[in-house]
Design a protein around this motif. Structure first.
Motif, PDB file in Angstrom:
ATOM      1  N   PHE A 156     -51.692  32.559   5.842  1.00 55.80           N
ATOM      2  CA  PHE A 156     -50.626  32.684   5.824  1.00 55.80           C
ATOM      3  C   PHE A 156     -49.592  32.368   4.445  1.00 55.80           C
ATOM      4  O   PHE A 156     -49.232  32.969   4.052  1.00 55.80           O
ATOM      5  N   ALA A 157     -50.130  31.034   4.003  1.00 53.74           N
ATOM      6  CA  ALA A 157     -49.401  30.415   2.860  1.00 53.74           C
ATOM      7  C   ALA A 157     -49.941  31.247   1.721  1.00 53.74           C
ATOM      8  O   ALA A 157     -48.983  31.484   0.791  1.00 53.74           O
ATOM      9  N   ILE A 158     -51.049  31.566   1.589  1.00 54.10           N
ATOM     10  CA  ILE A 158     -51.598  32.544   0.449  1.00 54.10           C
ATOM     11  C   ILE A 158     -50.766  33.801   0.279  1.00 54.10           C
ATOM     12  O   ILE A 158     -50.502  34.475  -0.628  1.00 54.10           O
ATOM     13  N   MET A 159     -50.663  34.254   1.651  1.00 54.23           N
ATOM     14  CA  MET A 159     -50.034  35.740   1.506  1.00 54.23           C
ATOM     15  C   MET A 159     -48.714  35.611   1.167  1.00 54.23           C
ATOM     16  O   MET A 159     -48.179  36.388   0.549  1.00 54.23           O
ATOM     17  N   TYR A 160     -47.979  34.543   1.491  1.00 53.13           N
ATOM     18  CA  TYR A 160     -46.686  34.427   1.342  1.00 53.13           C
ATOM     19  C   TYR A 160     -46.307  34.360  -0.372  1.00 53.13           C
ATOM     20  O   TYR A 160     -45.724  34.904  -0.744  1.00 53.13           O
ATOM     21  N   PHE A 161     -47.103  33.296  -0.784  1.00 51.20           N
ATOM     22  CA  PHE A 161     -46.994  33.227  -2.198  1.00 51.20           C
ATOM     23  C   PHE A 161     -47.549  34.078  -3.251  1.00 51.20           C
ATOM     24  O   PHE A 161     -47.101  34.558  -4.335  1.00 51.20           O
ATOM     25  N   PHE A 162     -48.499  35.006  -2.606  1.00 48.72           N
ATOM     26  CA  PHE A 162     -48.941  36.176  -3.586  1.00 48.72           C
ATOM     27  C   PHE A 162     -48.423  37.445  -3.160  1.00 48.72           C
ATOM     28  O   PHE A 162     -48.756  38.287  -4.074  1.00 48.72           O
ATOM     29  N   MET A 163     -48.021  37.854  -2.022  1.00 43.56           N
ATOM     30  CA  MET A 163     -47.364  39.266  -1.549  1.00 43.56           C
ATOM     31  C   MET A 163     -46.136  38.834  -1.292  1.00 43.56           C
ATOM     32  O   MET A 163     -45.367  39.846  -1.723  1.00 43.56           O
ATOM     33  N   ILE A 164     -45.613  38.352  -0.271  1.00 41.96           N
ATOM     34  CA  ILE A 164     -44.188  38.469   0.133  1.00 41.96           C
ATOM     35  C   ILE A 164     -43.264  37.837  -0.632  1.00 41.96           C
ATOM     36  O   ILE A 164     -42.224  38.650  -0.815  1.00 41.96           O
ATOM     37  N   ARG A 165     -43.360  36.679  -1.313  1.00 37.06           N
ATOM     38  CA  ARG A 165     -42.270  36.142  -2.344  1.00 37.06           C
ATOM     39  C   ARG A 165     -42.306  36.905  -3.517  1.00 37.06           C
ATOM     40  O   ARG A 165     -40.986  37.293  -3.743  1.00 37.06           O
ATOM     41  N   PRO A 166     -43.254  37.479  -4.414  1.00 33.10           N
ATOM     42  CA  PRO A 166     -42.931  38.185  -5.322  1.00 33.10           C
ATOM     43  C   PRO A 166     -42.229  39.754  -5.035  1.00 33.10           C
ATOM     44  O   PRO A 166     -41.448  40.020  -5.710  1.00 33.10           O
ATOM     45  N   GLN A 167     -42.507  40.252  -3.891  1.00 31.44           N
ATOM     46  CA  GLN A 167     -41.756  41.329  -3.383  1.00 31.44           C
ATOM     47  C   GLN A 167     -40.169  41.211  -3.255  1.00 31.44           C
ATOM     48  O   GLN A 167     -39.391  41.891  -3.497  1.00 31.44           O
ATOM     49  N   GLN A 168     -39.978  40.237  -2.617  1.00 37.01           N
ATOM     50  CA  GLN A 168     -38.667  39.779  -2.390  1.00 37.01           C
ATOM     51  C   GLN A 168     -38.092  39.412  -3.588  1.00 37.01           C
ATOM     52  O   GLN A 168     -36.637  39.847  -3.897  1.00 37.01           O
ATOM     53  N   LYS A 197     -38.732  40.750  -6.590  1.00 37.79           N
ATOM     54  CA  LYS A 197     -38.545  42.054  -7.152  1.00 37.79           C
ATOM     55  C   LYS A 197     -37.334  42.958  -6.606  1.00 37.79           C
ATOM     56  O   LYS A 197     -36.384  43.606  -7.295  1.00 37.79           O
ATOM     57  N   GLN A 198     -37.107  42.810  -5.202  1.00 38.04           N
ATOM     58  CA  GLN A 198     -36.145  43.667  -4.640  1.00 38.04           C
ATOM     59  C   GLN A 198     -34.745  42.652  -4.784  1.00 38.04           C
ATOM     60  O   GLN A 198     -33.832  43.561  -5.169  1.00 38.04           O
ATOM     61  N   LYS A 199     -34.941  41.430  -5.090  1.00 34.12           N
ATOM     62  CA  LYS A 199     -33.546  40.865  -5.482  1.00 34.12           C
ATOM     63  C   LYS A 199     -33.133  41.295  -6.909  1.00 34.12           C
ATOM     64  O   LYS A 199     -31.915  41.631  -7.158  1.00 34.12           O
ATOM     65  N   GLU A 200     -34.114  41.490  -7.788  1.00 33.37           N
ATOM     66  CA  GLU A 200     -33.734  41.933  -9.215  1.00 33.37           C
ATOM     67  C   GLU A 200     -33.148  43.321  -9.245  1.00 33.37           C
ATOM     68  O   GLU A 200     -32.328  43.569  -9.899  1.00 33.37           O
ATOM     69  N   ILE A 201     -33.566  44.154  -8.504  1.00 29.48           N
ATOM     70  CA  ILE A 201     -33.331  45.808  -8.459  1.00 29.48           C
ATOM     71  C   ILE A 201     -31.932  45.716  -7.799  1.00 29.48           C
ATOM     72  O   ILE A 201     -31.116  46.318  -8.383  1.00 29.48           O
ATOM     73  N   LYS A 202     -31.547  44.939  -6.708  1.00 29.40           N
ATOM     74  CA  LYS A 202     -30.269  44.983  -6.006  1.00 29.40           C
ATOM     75  C   LYS A 202     -29.330  44.377  -7.229  1.00 29.40           C
ATOM     76  O   LYS A 202     -28.141  44.876  -7.490  1.00 29.40           O
ATOM     77  N   ASN A 203     -29.555  43.161  -8.067  1.00 33.05           N
ATOM     78  CA  ASN A 203     -28.719  42.652  -9.086  1.00 33.05           C
ATOM     79  C   ASN A 203     -28.600  43.885 -10.261  1.00 33.05           C
ATOM     80  O   ASN A 203     -27.357  44.096 -10.750  1.00 33.05           O
ATOM     81  N   PHE A 204     -29.537  44.467 -10.436  1.00 36.84           N
ATOM     82  CA  PHE A 204     -29.437  45.642 -11.293  1.00 36.84           C
ATOM     83  C   PHE A 204     -28.640  46.764 -11.041  1.00 36.84           C
ATOM     84  O   PHE A 204     -27.662  47.317 -11.605  1.00 36.84           O
ATOM     85  N   GLN A 205     -28.635  47.365  -9.774  1.00 39.14           N
ATOM     86  CA  GLN A 205     -27.609  48.085  -9.261  1.00 39.14           C
ATOM     87  C   GLN A 205     -26.271  47.788  -9.258  1.00 39.14           C
ATOM     88  O   GLN A 205     -25.526  48.728  -9.298  1.00 39.14           O
ATOM     89  N   ASN A 206     -26.103  46.516  -8.933  1.00 33.71           N
ATOM     90  CA  ASN A 206     -24.635  46.014  -8.799  1.00 33.71           C
ATOM     91  C   ASN A 206     -24.208  45.898  -9.993  1.00 33.71           C
ATOM     92  O   ASN A 206     -22.737  45.869 -10.272  1.00 33.71           O
TER      93      ASN A 206
END
Length: 105
Positions: A27-39, A41-50
């Motif tokens: 679970f820790a490996i999945m979080y650091f290699f999949m979930i965290r980078p996706q979050q 990226k979504q934060k960067e997109i939201k900041n760009f949109q705003n």
């Protein structure tokens, strides 16, 4: 025969802890290699949109290139010029990229 049963029970009990540790590690490996980078990226997109403003070159989710002509805050939308004299209204949430940076790549 009783000795074999006792040894098997002891082996199974010790294997349970290692299985739990292995599941936590996966679970820790999945979080650091999949979930965290996706979050991130979504934060960067939201900041760009705003941060969009008039004159920014953008790419919509549908792949249309255009220039922001007006930001409509009440509707959370943008008026985008896609060709000379042709403007469309696009929801701000469907703008994902900066066209200027994409064209330079």
């Amino acid at each position: 025969m009783t000795t074999n049963m006792i040894l098997a029970a002891q082996g199974a009990a010790g294997g349970g802890y290692s299985m739990i540790i292995m599941m936590i590690a996966i679970f820790a490996i999945m979080y650091f290699f999949m979930i965290r980078p996706q979050q991130k990226k979504q934060k960067e997109i939201k900041n760009f949109q705003n941060s969009l403003k008039e004159g920014d070159k953008i790419i919509t989710a549908g792949g249309m290139y255009g220039t922001v002509r007006r930001v409509i805050l009440e509707q959370n939308a943008l008026e985008v010029e896609v060709a000379k004299g042709v403007t469309i209204t696009v929801d701000r949430n469907y703008v994902f990229a900066d066209a200027a940076s994409q064209l330079q790549k």
